[in-house]
Structures are given as structure tokens and as C-alpha cells.
Design an enzyme around this catalytic site. Structure first.
Site, PDB file in Angstrom:
ATOM      1  N   HIS A   1     -19.735  25.333 -38.120  1.00 51.32           N
ATOM      2  CA  HIS A   1     -19.273  24.706 -36.876  1.00 51.32           C
ATOM      3  C   HIS A   1     -19.284  23.183 -36.989  1.00 51.32           C
ATOM      4  O   HIS A   1     -18.314  22.516 -36.629  1.00 51.32           O
ATOM      5  CB  HIS A   1     -20.149  25.165 -35.699  1.00 51.32           C
ATOM      6  CG  HIS A   1     -19.878  24.434 -34.422  1.00 51.32           C
ATOM      7  ND1 HIS A   1     -18.706  24.571 -33.715  1.00 51.32           N
ATOM      8  CD2 HIS A   1     -20.630  23.535 -33.711  1.00 51.32           C
ATOM      9  CE1 HIS A   1     -18.735  23.812 -32.629  1.00 51.32           C
ATOM     10  NE2 HIS A   1     -19.895  23.168 -32.606  1.00 51.32           N
TER      11      HIS A   1
ATOM     12  N   GLU B   1     -23.390  31.248 -28.563  1.00 50.28           N
ATOM     13  CA  GLU B   1     -24.705  30.795 -29.019  1.00 50.28           C
ATOM     14  C   GLU B   1     -25.761  31.868 -28.758  1.00 50.28           C
ATOM     15  O   GLU B   1     -25.565  32.788 -27.973  1.00 50.28           O
ATOM     16  CB  GLU B   1     -25.114  29.502 -28.286  1.00 50.28           C
ATOM     17  CG  GLU B   1     -24.066  28.400 -28.385  1.00 50.28           C
ATOM     18  CD  GLU B   1     -24.590  27.003 -28.089  1.00 50.28           C
ATOM     19  OE1 GLU B   1     -25.827  26.823 -27.999  1.00 50.28           O
ATOM     20  OE2 GLU B   1     -23.752  26.100 -27.951  1.00 50.28           O
TER      21      GLU B   1
ATOM     22  N   SER C   1     -23.681  26.753 -17.836  1.00 50.46           N
ATOM     23  CA  SER C   1     -23.977  27.478 -19.063  1.00 50.46           C
ATOM     24  C   SER C   1     -24.448  28.860 -18.622  1.00 50.46           C
ATOM     25  O   SER C   1     -25.142  28.982 -17.621  1.00 50.46           O
ATOM     26  CB  SER C   1     -25.101  26.816 -19.865  1.00 50.46           C
ATOM     27  OG  SER C   1     -24.895  25.424 -19.992  1.00 50.46           O
TER      28      SER C   1
END
Lengths: 428, 428
Positions: free
Chosen positions: A146, A214, A270
Site C-alpha cells: 500500500h 484494515e 470510520s
């Protein structure tokens, strides 16, 4: 001697379909409520939540000295935080006891009709809450793929990785107030953005809304300010892991991020999964991380396997559309381990607190279909991602639902993480 | 009609020396404890703390409907947060009532010997605590002089300000766990650092420990996720301000900060003053900020005076040494106002929470002796700062105490902020 709750031989008296995320070997922790019951801690088993407060009231934890005077109250909370503060002996004792109660040959709960009715609720009948109240949230940047992809796109392909990247786990502090549980809609944010070919910035709805795949670890045992954590002890502070979607507005982010890092491009929301899988349950899935070259400085040097082999995938569902899996990757690919992240974070004496969330950063693999963000999958809009309904995506559209899933699997046992999902609402 | 608590004509029956930080016109809020009393909210008056819980128990707030059922419990807390959540009418009602009780001609408290004994404690007899429990802490970068100085030293003197700087108040999320109250020692952190002329990084105690002179505002009234705050309403969300020292390890910071911003160079500790001066008390000290060129985008455009004329100074005291004032500057110089910071922060829907801290960033003025950090005062070590004891400083030494003070003054009334201080302990 008690059977390990991880034993593949265990089975439960609860009917759990093969390949389900929550077999008796998993027993992840979360927090739920219903119209009748205030917030309570629970363990997932098959399609059910096991109400730990009700279980405690029936006396099933009575002899667990590890819980001390904390029960039953510690199970009637809006977050896992108070339970986490009890420490690993308490976490282990509860998981062990729940495992014993759910075994197919254990009659004490199974044959107690009233207790089963009170303690076992269908997941479809409860509302899952944010599992922890994070006092602190840090987002790392630990996937070398990434970091290389982003550096290639936004800076210099010849020097995509910055000089510090291989020496320390880069990270930054994120916003805790806007961390929401899976299922919460995400409103497309407004913000300032300026494309390189524009003379001045403008303010309006983000045109480059993205997700980031994630995993986050939950700190269970905190530290005092000024205390460091030797790397050999780092995992002792980790309670467990959960899926995490770090929604990102790329246009806001690329305009604002120099020199102090991501800010409004991230903090509008988030999403965290409701279930925290314990590090104990993941013990059978340890794996070696990538070779680290150059070798980390001694305070970050570790031996043994400190990565975890967890398959991850991202699905995108357009409004009224079909689901397309757009990425498949693995948590075990991360360059920096959780232990290294935690030890580095505490290396200056910064204190950790129970319930803190530490996210991995976007988890991208080495192949075009193993990338953890649309930015990378569509390579900055140059190769749009095809979907099953015939449409394609450079970035997220209003109405899109993003679903992330993860599981570790071996010897017929699947330790699943459930899912973290969110739907994009149009800007106001 | 009630006299304004800000009236210069007011005086108290408590003996307060002229020029004291805490006259009857100020009445800042904080939290204290003693060996006998658990944590309680208080107001500072002269050299005393006025125990709001005790005052409430004596019935002095009984008729304040703005407090509802929250009193007296809301005053027996470890932070101002619950009080802040009651909203501005409650904050104003308490300050107004305390002002009335302390007026020289008001007998109800003055002549109640027992209540005076119970409610009024010498500040030297109590321990002040962190005034809020910040769920979120953001650090801005709003001094154009500071941003220009740092850009000149670390990047390019010809393009010291980055292209985004004049368009939005740059900021980043900081760490809440390590925010400590004034008087807490600060341990010199270890960390990774690599000077440009070194081949590889090393790990050890920071060699470039610094302070940053800042002011932080405390959010009193939060917002729901997805809600924005029009700039005309921004100040309604602000309870008050306090002094803030954003300790910084420059060597750690300069190695780690690309591309995601400051992290371990900051999060080993930040010091907050114990007293929060209300925005109401600062009303007479409004001043115009610098002209903003180019004009901000409409969502950040404001008319009227939204800066505050607060004199600030930094003193350094070596171990067993004399105190030297090494910087004098003014909070009113900041390019971006608090209202602009808050509105920008919420412009993407990010939710604010009661007790949040929003720090200004280093406050530097335009002259060499008005800079807010040693990095700038000593210009990266090239012009060491002379101290009264004959020594000089490029960065902080073990044993150094840094003291920041601030006050607004007009018409013989001084609204002081007390101080925020901390002593550097050697690395472990």
C-alpha cells in the site's frame, strides 16, 4: 486439565452450520442491546449472541475468582472497556467457561431451559453496538504494498517508499468521536479540494470517496505514562482484533495532508466491526511476516511468528445491485507486526489505555486484485473496477455498500470476524 | 437587571492583590482534590479555589433551574465534562451566581462563616487535576509566523508556506492519553532519529527536546456526527480557553513525520493548565485577527472580531537556576480564528464532543523574541538562547522547567490564565 477452547475436536450443542464464522472455537466478544435490555456484553456463537450479563446472573461465572467483585456489573456496560481492564486472566477465564458451557456434552446450560431462553438471543433480534469506547485511535501504515502504491501514484515511482518507512511503523493519530459500528450509514462529506490543474480550492461534496480495508487491534491492558513495552511483552497487551474500514475522501486528503498528515479526509467516519476476535482464538493461525530488510533496530527486533494468517475480502454492492467481491488479500502480509506497532508506539513512554484501537493501515497484497482501497484497485481512476451489474467504479457512488469480511481457517475450524459494512449516503 | 460579571466596577470581599490573574471578573473553572475531598469542580478567585460542590450543598445554586437535577452531583466529578454537557445557560448561570456571591456587598456567603470555611480553600492546599477528560484532541497550525519559520528551516525559504496553508486551518489529531495537568514532570523520551548526515537511524533519548507555546479551547457543546457548524454559530460551542504546552522531540519528529504527520515526537506528553477561562470572561478582549489574503472560502468567511488579545510569555528555569522570560507574544496574532478552526473541523460532519481540546499550534510573533518554541528562538540551534544564569539553550536540558503564562488586561482588570509548567526529567 481443561480442554483448550481452540481444540478442533470441540463441538457445541448449538447447531452451527459448517464454515460459519462463529464456531465454539472462536467466541468473539461484543456489546449489544435490545428494546428490553440495556447494553450488555456478549459472546457470539453461531447465529446467536450469548448474553454474558444474564449468564452471570444465573451464577455460571460465580466461581471465577478472576472476575472478583466486578461481576455481574462489568457485563452490563456500553463497551468492553471495563472488562478489558480486568486483564488477561479474566478474559481467559470467561472464554474458557463459555467454551465449557457450550460443549455438546455439557448439560449445565444446555439443559437449563429458562437460562437458555434468557441468555441466548438470535443475532437478528439484537442491535450490536461499538464494541469499545476508544479513548485513543491510531492508524498505522504497515502494508509495504500500500505504501509503495500510494508513493508511486502521488510522489515518485522511483522513490515510492520514503526513507523512514522500513525503519519504523509509520502511523498517525485518528479521530475517535466518529468511529461507528458496522451498519451505520456514512454520509458523503463536504470539504475543500483542489485538483492540480485547478487555480484555487473549492468547497463541496467529496468526489473521491473511498474505503480502506484494515484490521484493528484492541488494547486490553494499558500502561502508565512513561512506561515502555519490550517487544517480547507486546502481545500481552492485545485483547483481540476486528475488521475496520477507514473511509477516506481522497480529494480532501490530498489537498490538506501536507505537512501534518490526514485530517478531514478521514475523520468524517470510520467503521468498526461489532465482534472482537481474541488473540487467544487466533493462536493457531500465527504466520511469519515478510522478511524485514534492513533488520529493525533492536527495540523492534523479534523472533518467531507474530503475523496472523487471516483471509480478507472486500465486497461492493451498488444500490439495488448485485454484490461483487472486488479484493481478496491477507492480514499476514503486513510488513510491520502488531507487536512492533505497539512497542514502537510505547517506545517514547506514550501510555496505552484499555479499549484503544490500533488500525493496521490499508492492507494491500502484491497483485492487482488484492488491493485494499479503490484508489489502488482503480489506480487513481485509470482502470475502473468492473462490477457484477455491469457498472464500474473509480470511487464510491452514493448508495454503494461496502462490506469487509475476514476469517482464518485450518483443520476444518474457521475463526471468522463477521463483517464491517456501511452504505454511502448522498451529501447533505 | 443583574450586573455583568465582566464589569470593571465589581470587587470582591475576598482580598485579591491588584494585577492578580483571578479577580472577580475572571472566575475560571477547574477541578481539584485534597486528601479529604475527592475530585470536585471549582472556580478560582484570587489565591483560593471555590468548591462548587460544597457551594451547591449549602444550597447556593438551589434556584438555578439551568442545572436541573444535575446538581450537586455534576460538581463532584473528575472533569468538567458533565458540567459542559449542561450547556451555555448552565455555565452562565453558575458564573453569574458565583460573581454575585463574591461581590463585596453580598453578605449571603461572606457572612456565613461555616460555608466560607467549607467552600473556600487556599490554592496551595489543593491538588489541581486535568480540567477535562478530552475524548478528542486536535492540534492546529494557525500561526503564519510559526508555519513560515518551520517551512523556512525544514523545507524551502522561498516557498516556506505550503500552497494549502492560506486556504484552510491545517491541523492534525493528537494523543489524548498523555495530556497531563500543569506541574506533572515530563520524562525525556527515547525514540528513533536520523540526522541528515547519518547513514542510518539510531534509537536513544531525544537530543532536541522542545516546548510549544499554545492556547487550547475547550468544546462545551458537542454536535452529532454528520452535523456541520455554520461559522456564525461556532463560538457557541466553545466553553473557554487554557494554556497548553505541546512538548516536542524535534529529532524524532523530523525523522518520522513524512507522510502522515507528527506522532511519537509529540505524544509522550502535553501539558494543560488547570484553569479554563470562559469565553464569556474574554468578551471584552476581542480583537481583529490579521487580514486574510486570499479571502477564505465562504464557509470560513467571518466579520467582526474573533481573535482575543491575550499576552503570552514563556519562562525557562534551569535546575537550581534563575527564571528567564525567553518569549513574549500575543494570542491575537493567530491567522486562523478559533471559530474558523471549529467550523472547518466540523465542515465534513466530524462530530465534536464536550471536553474536546483544540490547540492553536505554536503561537509565534513576527520578532525574534516573540517566537513560541526553542526551535525557532534558537533558530535550529544556530543562535542559542541566553539565560539569566549565564547558560544558553539550543534545546531543553534535563532539569529545565518551562512555565507559560497568559493574561488579557484592560481598564485595570486582568483576566489571567494562571500558568502551565513542567520540568524535564532525564531519560530512563
Amino acid at each position: 486439565m481443561a480442554t483448550s477452547p481452540n481444540s478442533p475436536a470441540l463441538r457445541s450443542w448449538i447447531d452451527i452450520p459448517p464454515g460459519h464464522d462463529f464456531p465454539i472455537q472462536n467466541l468473539p466478544f461484543g456489546v449489544f442491546e435490545t428494546d428490553e435490555r440495556g447494553p450488555r456484553l456478549a459472546v457470539a456463537i453461531g447465529g446467536y449472541v450469548l448474553d454474558l450479563y444474564a449468564l452471570s446472573q444465573y451464577g455460571f461465572f460465580e466461581d471465577l475468582t478472576e472476575l472478583g467483585a466486578a461481576q455481574p456489573k462489568v457485563f452490563r456496560r456500553r463497551s468492553l472497556n471495563a472488562f478489558l481492564r480486568l486483564g488477561r486472566p479474566a478474559w481467559r477465564a470467561v472464554r474458557q467457561r463459555v467454551s465449557e458451557l457450550l460443549r455438546h456434552d455439557a448439560p449445565s446450560l444446555r439443559d437449563h431451559e429458562e437460562a437458555v431462553r434468557e441468555c441466548l438471543l438470535r443475532q437478528t433480534h439484537v442491535r450490536m453496538l461499538r464494541p469499545v469506547k476508544p479513548n485513543n485511535y491510531t492508524d498505522f501504515y504497515s502494508s509495504i504494498e500500500h505504501a509503495t502504491n500510494v508513493g508511486t501514484m502521488f510522489r515518485d515511482p522511483a522513490n515510492a517508499l520514503l526513507p523512514n518507512w522500513r525503519h519504523l511503523p509509520i502511523g498517525y493519530h485518528g479521530r475517535t468521536s466518529s468511529i461507528v459500528v458496522s451498519g451505520t450509514d456514512i454520509r458523503r462529506p463536504h470539504g475543500q479540494r483542489k485538483a492540480p490543474d485547478e487555480a484555487a480550492p473549492t468547497f463541496g461534496p467529496s468526489r473521491q470517496l473511498d474505503f480502506e480495508l484494515e484490521m484493528a487491534f484492541v488494547v486490553g491492558t494499558g500502561t502508565a505514562l512513561g512506561t515502555t513495552v519490550p517487544i517480547a511483552n507486546a502481545e500481552e497487551h492485545i485483547f483481540g482484533l476486528c475488521l475496520f474500514n477507514d473511509w477516506s475522501a481522497r480529494d480532501l486528503q490530498s489537498w490538506e495532508y501536507v505537512p501534518l498528515g490526514p485530517f478531514l479526509g478521514k475523520n468524517f467516519g470510520s467503521s468498526v466491526a461489532p465482534w472482537v476476535v481474541t488473540l487467544d482464538a487466533l493462536e493457531p493461525f500465527r504466520t511469519a511476516g515478510p522478511v524485514q530488510e534492513p533488520a529493525p533496530l533492536p527495540y523492534l527486533a523479534q523472533t518467531g511468528n507474530h503475523n496472523f494468517d487471516v483471509q480478507l475480502e472486500v465486497a461492493l454492492v451498488p444500490a439495488q445491485g448485485l454484490e461483487t467481491t472486488i479484493s481478496r488479500t491477507n492480514f499476514g502480509l503486513l510488513y510491520w507486526s502488531m507487536a512492533q506497532q505497539l512497542t514502537h508506539h510505547a517506545s517514547n513512554g506514550c501510555n496505552l489505555e484499555a479499549g484503544d484501537l490500533y488500525a493496521s493501515g490499508t492492507i494491500s497484497g502484491p497483485t492487482p486484485n488484492s488491493l485494499g482501497s479503490l484508489l489502488e484497485l482503480a489506480w487513481r481512476g485509470t482502470r475502473p473496477v468492473p462490477l457484477a451489474d455491469g457498472s464500474e467504479r473509480k470511487f464510491l457512488l452514493d448508495g454503494d455498500t461496502v462490506i469487509m469480511r475476514g476469517y482464518a481457517e485450518r483443520d476444518g475450524v474457521r475463526i471468522g470476524f463477521g463483517e464491517v459494512r456501511g452504505t454511502v449516503l448522498p451529501a447533505e
